[in-house]
Motif scaffolding. Structure first.
Motif, PDB file in Angstrom:
ATOM      1  N   UNK A   1       0.842  -1.195   0.000  1.00 36.81           N
ATOM      2  CA  UNK A   1       0.000   0.000   0.000  1.00 36.81           C
ATOM      3  C   UNK A   1       0.872   1.237   0.000  1.00 36.81           C
ATOM      4  N   UNK A   2       0.620   2.121  -0.969  1.00 38.42           N
ATOM      5  CA  UNK A   2       1.335   3.382  -1.085  1.00 38.42           C
ATOM      6  C   UNK A   2       0.344   4.510  -0.826  1.00 38.42           C
ATOM      7  N   UNK A   3       0.678   5.405   0.086  1.00 42.97           N
ATOM      8  CA  UNK A   3      -0.270   6.429   0.504  1.00 42.97           C
ATOM      9  C   UNK A   3      -0.588   7.434  -0.596  1.00 42.97           C
ATOM     10  N   UNK A   4       0.286   7.576  -1.583  1.00 41.86           N
ATOM     11  CA  UNK A   4       0.004   8.467  -2.694  1.00 41.86           C
ATOM     12  C   UNK A   4      -0.701   7.746  -3.841  1.00 41.86           C
ATOM     13  N   UNK A   5      -0.425   6.449  -4.009  1.00 40.67           N
ATOM     14  CA  UNK A   5      -0.921   5.724  -5.176  1.00 40.67           C
ATOM     15  C   UNK A   5      -1.958   4.658  -4.837  1.00 40.67           C
ATOM     16  N   UNK A   6      -2.123   4.351  -3.562  1.00 41.21           N
ATOM     17  CA  UNK A   6      -3.052   3.293  -3.180  1.00 41.21           C
ATOM     18  C   UNK A   6      -2.396   1.926  -3.258  1.00 41.21           C
ATOM     19  N   UNK A   7      -3.193   0.888  -3.499  1.00 37.94           N
ATOM     20  CA  UNK A   7      -2.648  -0.469  -3.583  1.00 37.94           C
ATOM     21  C   UNK A   7      -1.812  -0.628  -4.844  1.00 37.94           C
ATOM     22  N   UNK A   8      -0.686  -1.329  -4.677  1.00 36.44           N
ATOM     23  CA  UNK A   8       0.198  -1.668  -5.783  1.00 36.44           C
ATOM     24  C   UNK A   8       0.565  -3.141  -5.672  1.00 36.44           C
TER      25      UNK A   8
ATOM     26  N   UNK B   1      -0.776  -7.217   6.698  1.00 36.07           N
ATOM     27  CA  UNK B   1      -1.041  -5.893   7.262  1.00 36.07           C
ATOM     28  C   UNK B   1      -0.544  -4.816   6.314  1.00 36.07           C
ATOM     29  N   UNK B   2      -1.269  -3.694   6.293  1.00 31.41           N
ATOM     30  CA  UNK B   2      -0.891  -2.540   5.492  1.00 31.41           C
ATOM     31  C   UNK B   2      -0.921  -1.301   6.372  1.00 31.41           C
ATOM     32  N   UNK B   3       0.063  -0.440   6.202  1.00 37.10           N
ATOM     33  CA  UNK B   3       0.093   0.825   6.945  1.00 37.10           C
ATOM     34  C   UNK B   3      -0.477   1.943   6.077  1.00 37.10           C
ATOM     35  N   UNK B   4      -1.517   2.589   6.571  1.00 37.59           N
ATOM     36  CA  UNK B   4      -2.161   3.676   5.830  1.00 37.59           C
ATOM     37  C   UNK B   4      -2.039   4.974   6.614  1.00 37.59           C
ATOM     38  N   UNK B   5      -1.565   6.016   5.925  1.00 35.85           N
ATOM     39  CA  UNK B   5      -1.401   7.310   6.566  1.00 35.85           C
ATOM     40  C   UNK B   5      -2.733   8.054   6.606  1.00 35.85           C
ATOM     41  N   UNK B   6      -3.116   8.505   7.792  1.00 35.55           N
ATOM     42  CA  UNK B   6      -4.346   9.276   7.966  1.00 35.55           C
ATOM     43  C   UNK B   6      -3.961  10.714   8.242  1.00 35.55           C
TER      44      UNK B   6
ATOM     45  N   UNK C   1      10.554 -24.334 -11.913  1.00 33.74           N
ATOM     46  CA  UNK C   1       9.900 -23.039 -12.056  1.00 33.74           C
ATOM     47  C   UNK C   1       8.838 -22.932 -10.977  1.00 33.74           C
ATOM     48  N   UNK C   2       8.849 -21.818 -10.260  1.00 34.21           N
ATOM     49  CA  UNK C   2       7.917 -21.652  -9.138  1.00 34.21           C
ATOM     50  C   UNK C   2       7.395 -20.224  -9.081  1.00 34.21           C
ATOM     51  N   UNK C   3       6.098 -20.124  -8.803  1.00 31.86           N
ATOM     52  CA  UNK C   3       5.465 -18.814  -8.701  1.00 31.86           C
ATOM     53  C   UNK C   3       4.558 -18.808  -7.478  1.00 31.86           C
ATOM     54  N   UNK C   4       4.669 -17.736  -6.682  1.00 31.52           N
ATOM     55  CA  UNK C   4       3.837 -17.572  -5.497  1.00 31.52           C
ATOM     56  C   UNK C   4       3.121 -16.224  -5.577  1.00 31.52           C
ATOM     57  N   UNK C   5       1.842 -16.227  -5.243  1.00 27.14           N
ATOM     58  CA  UNK C   5       1.042 -15.015  -5.268  1.00 27.14           C
ATOM     59  C   UNK C   5       0.223 -14.944  -3.988  1.00 27.14           C
ATOM     60  N   UNK C   6       0.260 -13.795  -3.333  1.00 32.69           N
ATOM     61  CA  UNK C   6      -0.531 -13.557  -2.125  1.00 32.69           C
ATOM     62  C   UNK C   6      -1.550 -12.467  -2.434  1.00 32.69           C
ATOM     63  N   UNK C   7      -2.856 -12.818  -2.399  1.00 33.45           N
ATOM     64  CA  UNK C   7      -3.929 -11.905  -2.803  1.00 33.45           C
ATOM     65  C   UNK C   7      -4.796 -11.559  -1.606  1.00 33.45           C
ATOM     66  N   UNK C   8      -4.826 -10.285  -1.178  1.00 38.85           N
ATOM     67  CA  UNK C   8      -5.686  -9.881  -0.066  1.00 38.85           C
ATOM     68  C   UNK C   8      -7.157 -10.087  -0.384  1.00 38.85           C
TER      69      UNK C   8
ATOM     70  N   UNK D   1      -2.999   0.722  11.050  1.00 38.36           N
ATOM     71  CA  UNK D   1      -2.696  -0.593  10.497  1.00 38.36           C
ATOM     72  C   UNK D   1      -3.982  -1.248  10.021  1.00 38.36           C
ATOM     73  N   UNK D   2      -3.982  -1.666   8.762  1.00 42.41           N
ATOM     74  CA  UNK D   2      -5.115  -2.381   8.192  1.00 42.41           C
ATOM     75  C   UNK D   2      -4.753  -3.858   8.115  1.00 42.41           C
ATOM     76  N   UNK D   3      -5.511  -4.683   8.815  1.00 43.29           N
ATOM     77  CA  UNK D   3      -5.276  -6.125   8.806  1.00 43.29           C
ATOM     78  C   UNK D   3      -6.258  -6.800   7.857  1.00 43.29           C
ATOM     79  N   UNK D   4      -5.777  -7.785   7.132  1.00 46.65           N
ATOM     80  CA  UNK D   4      -6.627  -8.490   6.174  1.00 46.65           C
ATOM     81  C   UNK D   4      -6.181  -9.940   6.058  1.00 46.65           C
ATOM     82  N   UNK D   5      -7.078 -10.750   5.548  1.00 48.61           N
ATOM     83  CA  UNK D   5      -6.757 -12.138   5.228  1.00 48.61           C
ATOM     84  C   UNK D   5      -6.372 -12.228   3.762  1.00 48.61           C
ATOM     85  N   UNK D   6      -5.316 -12.943   3.487  1.00 46.42           N
ATOM     86  CA  UNK D   6      -4.854 -13.101   2.101  1.00 46.42           C
ATOM     87  C   UNK D   6      -4.819 -14.582   1.741  1.00 46.42           C
TER      88      UNK D   6
END
Length: 311
Positions: free
Chosen positions: A67-74, A222-227, A189-196, A249-254
């Motif tokens: 999470x980027x406070x200027x751009x949102x989720x990336x 967890x994501x840190x969001x500036x208020x 070859x291995x690929x891992x993806x974590x999706x909130x 702190x924003x907590x989520x299940x991924x």
């Protein structure tokens, strides 16, 4: 005695639970960048395909959301690739191109943390040579695409090349896909993806190679969001005044996905096959919907108008 036995059972249960979680959520990486063994240079050909000009020893990628406070989720995509050069015709594998999408209206993809080495065996010792800054350059392909190019140094027959980089993207609808197969053999070859939980993607696999590993687990992220502060009058330790900017702190299940293939043969042009890449073993993603806290459900790509808008 019974109390000691009961206590032992409790500790055993906790140990097994912790071990299961560690095994599930903390799988070791299949390759350690910069760690090369003499054993990697023992054979001059690849036993499963003696005609191969090169062989991918390991190709490892992982994508997570930040999470980027200027751009949102990336999305943050990290890749580490190790290739053994077997013949002179395989020297081209030492030059790598990474496409980066740009849009003035919607954001950019940015490559960082690029590192590369060439390893050669000399007098029984592994000697590595670092990729120079002069071997890295950025090329503008068209209005929307930049190409990050780099070339590994001092490549010979028998060399092992290795590189790693990170791509941070503003385009969450374009989750990085992954090819498990190439025009040269691939040992691993291995690929891992974590999706909130806020994002749902449709996943489409292609090709005929079976997965050696195909697992899905749940984990907490967890994501840190500036208020930003406000000018409202509030009570802060008994005082009234401005609320200072702070982080929450924003907590989520991924959902953590893991796919891996082993000893995948090279895909080559066959008679009467005009587009062999259509049969390449890979996985692709399409954003189906988002459900941000406080914003509600929003569908994507549920028809040609919606898909056209996203693209």
């Amino acid at each position: 005695m019974k109390r000691n036995l009961r206590t032992s059972r409790v500790w055993l249960a906790l140990f097994l639970a912790f071990s299961f979680q560690s095994h599930t959520f903390a799988q070791p990486d299949p390759v350690r960048f910069g760690k090369m063994e003499v054993a990697d240079f023992q054979t001059k050909t690849y036993a499963n395909d003696t005609t191969a000009e090169a062989v991918v020893l390991c190709d490892y990628g992982q994508t997570e959301f930040v999470y980027n406070n200027e751009r949102g989720f990336q999305t943050k995509f990290e890749r580490t690739t190790r290739v053994r050069i077997l013949k002179k015709s395989g020297y081209d594998w030492a030059t790598v191109e990474v496409p980066l999408y740009q849009s003035n209206a919607k954001g950019e993809e940015k490559l960082t943390d690029l590192k590369g080495y060439t390893y050669n065996l000399q007098n029984g010792q592994v000697v590595k040579e670092k990729m120079a800054k002069e071997a890295v350059f950025l090329e503008k392909k068209d209005e929307n695409y930049l190409i990050q190019k780099f070339t590994l140094p001092n490549v010979k027959e028998g060399s092992v090349i290795e590189y790693t980089y990170t791509v941070t993207s503003d385009f969450i609808y374009n989750l990085h896909d992954w090819a498990f197969q190439s025009t040269i053999p691939v040992v691993w070859s291995e690929y891992r993806v974590s999706i909130p939980e806020y994002f749902k993607y449709e996943m489409q696999t292609q090709g005929y190679e079976d997965f050696h590993i195909n697992s899905t687990d749940q984990k907490q992220v967890s994501f840190n969001r500036k208020v930003e502060g406000s000018d409202g009058t509030v009570s802060l330790s008994g005082r009234s005044g401005r609320v200072p900017a702070h982080f929450e702190v924003i907590n989520a299940t991924a959902t953590a996905h893991r796919w891996a293939t082993k000893d995948v043969p090279a895909i080559r042009a066959e008679a009467y096959t005009t587009t062999p890449l259509d049969y390449l073993s890979k996985i692709e993603f399409e954003l189906s919907s988002t459900n941000y806290p406080g914003q509600g459900f929003k569908p994507y790509a549920n028809g040609w108008p919606s898909l056209n808008e996203s693209l």
